[in-house]
Design a protein around this motif. Structure first.
Motif, PDB file in Angstrom:
ATOM      1  N   GLY A 112       5.438   5.456  -0.115  1.00 39.95           N
ATOM      2  CA  GLY A 112       6.129   5.412   1.162  1.00 39.95           C
ATOM      3  C   GLY A 112       5.225   5.005   2.310  1.00 39.95           C
ATOM      4  O   GLY A 112       5.613   4.197   3.167  1.00 39.95           O
ATOM      5  N   VAL A 113       4.025   5.547   2.347  1.00 41.29           N
ATOM      6  CA  VAL A 113       3.095   5.228   3.442  1.00 41.29           C
ATOM      7  C   VAL A 113       2.708   3.760   3.416  1.00 41.29           C
ATOM      8  O   VAL A 113       2.681   3.086   4.460  1.00 41.29           O
ATOM      9  CB  VAL A 113       1.852   6.139   3.353  1.00 41.29           C
ATOM     10  N   TRP A 114       2.421   3.216   2.227  1.00 40.05           N
ATOM     11  CA  TRP A 114       2.068   1.802   2.146  1.00 40.05           C
ATOM     12  C   TRP A 114       3.262   0.930   2.512  1.00 40.05           C
ATOM     13  O   TRP A 114       3.108  -0.079   3.212  1.00 40.05           O
ATOM     14  CB  TRP A 114       1.551   1.466   0.757  1.00 40.05           C
ATOM     15  N   HIS A 115       4.451   1.301   2.069  1.00 38.41           N
ATOM     16  CA  HIS A 115       5.665   0.562   2.415  1.00 38.41           C
ATOM     17  C   HIS A 115       5.881   0.565   3.927  1.00 38.41           C
ATOM     18  O   HIS A 115       6.226  -0.469   4.522  1.00 38.41           O
ATOM     19  CB  HIS A 115       6.862   1.190   1.686  1.00 38.41           C
ATOM     20  N   HIS A 116       5.678   1.720   4.564  1.00 31.99           N
ATOM     21  CA  HIS A 116       5.861   1.794   6.016  1.00 31.99           C
ATOM     22  C   HIS A 116       4.837   0.924   6.733  1.00 31.99           C
ATOM     23  O   HIS A 116       5.174   0.222   7.701  1.00 31.99           O
ATOM     24  CB  HIS A 116       5.738   3.247   6.488  1.00 31.99           C
ATOM     25  N   TYR A 117       3.606   0.938   6.250  1.00 34.26           N
ATOM     26  CA  TYR A 117       2.586   0.102   6.881  1.00 34.26           C
ATOM     27  C   TYR A 117       2.938  -1.379   6.743  1.00 34.26           C
ATOM     28  O   TYR A 117       2.823  -2.153   7.707  1.00 34.26           O
ATOM     29  CB  TYR A 117       1.219   0.370   6.266  1.00 34.26           C
ATOM     30  N   LEU A 118       3.359  -1.784   5.550  1.00 37.89           N
ATOM     31  CA  LEU A 118       3.741  -3.186   5.363  1.00 37.89           C
ATOM     32  C   LEU A 118       4.956  -3.549   6.216  1.00 37.89           C
ATOM     33  O   LEU A 118       5.105  -4.697   6.640  1.00 37.89           O
ATOM     34  CB  LEU A 118       4.046  -3.451   3.888  1.00 37.89           C
ATOM     35  N   SER A 119       5.818  -2.579   6.482  1.00 40.80           N
ATOM     36  CA  SER A 119       7.014  -2.829   7.289  1.00 40.80           C
ATOM     37  C   SER A 119       6.695  -2.937   8.768  1.00 40.80           C
ATOM     38  O   SER A 119       7.409  -3.622   9.517  1.00 40.80           O
ATOM     39  CB  SER A 119       8.038  -1.697   7.078  1.00 40.80           C
ATOM     40  N   THR A 120       5.639  -2.259   9.212  1.00 40.47           N
ATOM     41  CA  THR A 120       5.369  -2.143  10.656  1.00 40.47           C
ATOM     42  C   THR A 120       4.032  -2.723  11.087  1.00 40.47           C
ATOM     43  O   THR A 120       3.872  -3.067  12.273  1.00 40.47           O
ATOM     44  CB  THR A 120       5.393  -0.666  11.075  1.00 40.47           C
TER      45      THR A 120
END
Length: 358
Positions: A112-120
């Motif tokens: 989740g944290v990596w996904h959020h970083y890639l999203s933002t």
């Protein structure tokens, strides 16, 4: 709220219109507590894995602030040893209904944290959540067995359960790859994690005997593919071998055989695995098949359907089922963060043992 561009990403013929996509996102947001918690549904429990899946779905919809609140909830309520408990009543950190700590639940924060970083692209977020990810991974790896597999959990009193679940270890495989990506982004190499990931991947690909036999469950069928451990011709052969066992044409994917019960979460996850294999057409068909589980009033999805009785069961509309659908749609729609996390081409692979002496 979601931008029109993000909503368009979630439009898929026969699955979601723009209005329906917006409704599903609003349905998840309506369940989220002000403190960021995302329980299964109101007045039900929260578990860290499904909480994270729902948060990832908010990111694909452009609801980045809501997703960030969900990750901050995890950071605030992480146990001192790096774990989380298995169940919090309605997301209340003071009302813990299962004090066991499951390894795959703890690891999934890294995805989740990596996904959020890639999203933002939010470096400050990544810096703030790094200690949370680091502590979680270290806790999980203390359960790794000599054969590479990850023990299932620790009991309430801390006793380790060293038996390993194929599905759980496959999910951890994806989580370790994402955790290593976080570490690389922060220029903090973790060679021990690379070795642990390589050993785990080797066990998943070559040593099914190291895991408990749960082959009746569809998750054990597709999760080695979804978690990125098995790809290419081996993945295709694996999926083909049990397709007729688990897939019910027009309805979705069985949770467990021989039960006449299809579930939305397993179906959407299989669609993600199919997409990762390059089989987008079959993935689309699976997602179209489960639209009978959609509740038009809330925008959410029923957990499952007993087709012999023509009955919804259980009668619960879960944030994580809706989240899994949105993630699968986002992958098919080309969302970069979701494609990266589930496609895995750019994720670290770890260092695999060069023999079978483990």
């Amino acid at each position: 709220m979601s931008s029109p561009e993000r909503t368009e990403l979630l439009v898929l013929p026969g699955v979601l219109t723009a209005d329906q996509a917006t409704g599903t996102v609003r349905g998840i947001l309506a369940v989220q507590r002000p403190d960021g918690a995302l329980p299964w549904f109101r007045r039900h429990h929260l578990d860290p894995w499904d909480h994270t899946e729902a948060a990832m779905a908010l990111d694909v919809a452009g609801e980045h602030e809501a997703a960030e609140r969900a990750y901050d909830w995890l950071a605030r309520h992480q146990n001192e040893d790096g774990s989380w408990y298995a169940a919090y009543q309605d997301g209340d950190p003071h009302d813990i209904t299962d004090r066991g700590r499951e390894s795959n639940f703890v690891a999934y924060v890294a995805v989740g944290v990596w996904h959020h970083y890639l999203s933002t692209g939010d470096d400050a977020f990544l810096d703030r959540l790094w200690p949370t990810v680091y502590a979680a991974v270290e806790w999980v790896l203390r359960l790794q067995q000599p054969g590479g597999q990850i023990g299932w959990k620790r009991e309430e009193d801390g006793t380790p359960v060293n038996d390993a679940l194929l599905t759980g270890s496959s999910s951890i495989h994806q989580a370790l790859r994402c955790a290593l990506a976080v570490a690389e982004q922060r220029e903090e190499p973790q060679p021990d994690w690379e070795l642990a990931l390589g050993a785990l991947g080797h066990a998943l690909r070559r040593h099914p005997e190291r895991f408990l036999d749960k082959s009746r469950y569809s998750m054990d069928w597709y999760y080695p593919v979804l978690g990125g451990a098995v790809r290419g011709p081996e993945a295709a052969a694996r999926i083909e071998a049990d397709w007729e066992t688990f897939v019910v044409p027009g309805l979705g994917v069985r949770c467990v055989v021989p039960n006449p019960w299809v579930t939305g979460g397993e179906s959407a996850e299989l669609a993600l695995a199919l997409w990762a294999m390059g089989e987008s057409d079959r993935a689309l068909t699976i997602l179209q098949d489960i639209q009978h589980l959609r509740d038009p009033r809330s925008g959410l999805y029923w957990t499952g359907y007993v087709f012999e009785d023509r009955a919804i069961w259980p009668e619960e509309l879960t944030t994580w089922t809706a989240g899994s659908v949105l993630l699968a749609v986002a992958a098919l729609g080309g969302d970069e963060a979701t494609c990266s996390v589930f496609g895995g081409e750019a994720l670290p692979n770890g260092i695999e043992p060069d023999c079978c002496t483990l």
